[in-house]
Scaffold this active site. Sequence first.
Site, PDB file in Angstrom:
ATOM      1  N   SER A   1      26.641   1.238  11.434  1.00  0.00           N
ATOM      2  CA  SER A   1      25.469   2.037  11.093  1.00  0.00           C
ATOM      3  C   SER A   1      25.890   3.475  10.768  1.00  0.00           C
ATOM      4  O   SER A   1      26.664   3.702   9.847  1.00  0.00           O
ATOM      5  CB  SER A   1      24.468   1.972  12.257  1.00  0.00           C
TER       6      SER A   1
ATOM      7  N   HIS B   1      24.036  -1.056   7.331  1.00  0.00           N
ATOM      8  CA  HIS B   1      22.682  -1.608   7.196  1.00  0.00           C
ATOM      9  C   HIS B   1      21.726  -0.469   6.874  1.00  0.00           C
ATOM     10  O   HIS B   1      22.115   0.691   6.800  1.00  0.00           O
ATOM     11  CB  HIS B   1      22.254  -2.375   8.455  1.00  0.00           C
TER      12      HIS B   1
END
Length: 212
Positions: free
Chosen positions: A114, A139
Amino acid sequence: MQNVRDWQWSQPAPQALGLVPMVVEQSGRGERAYDIYSRLLKERIVFMVGPVTDETANLVVAQMLFLESENPDKDIHLYINSPGGSVTAGLSIYDTMNFIKPSVSTLCIGQAASMGAFLLSAGAKGKRFALPNSRVMIHQPLGGFQGQASDFEIHAREILTLKRKLNELMAAHCGRPLEDLERDTDRDNFMNAAQALEYGLIDQVLENRAAV
């Protein structure tokens, strides 16, 4: 300016690591003890370990600014082992990496997921590394909100704005079209070190120190 070998600022050790080893050094003025992270900070190594929070970001930013004041022409090495976290906290680190004069080299040890992956990709070109068994995950931003329906709309617009901004920045760092990032961050996208290299998130997989 005080010589880097004489400074005495103690770097706060990453949380949740248990007992922190101490290192004792000999000098002309006797012995001096450092916790291991403060000793590594003398070598311009900054650790970003665990979730990216405002507190973590403040510590990382402060250390980078301090190292810039000590030597603005020498690289800073950011070691990342993080599952990600706050977007705004991560962006404060990102902006500081670009604001300061020294180049910031990034190295993934363990995982960079992330926001951790975003910061890994943001290192100086040619100086973004990962160890062979590290993992990288990209993501789209995650978020939750409670409130009135009209407030939901406001927050939805904000998270979509952040999503596009992060994708644009990462696309530039990876040398890929924006469409690739929009597609590949739609769901959790895990990569090993070799795949992260192929994707453009890093520049080299380091098998050993001699490879640097």
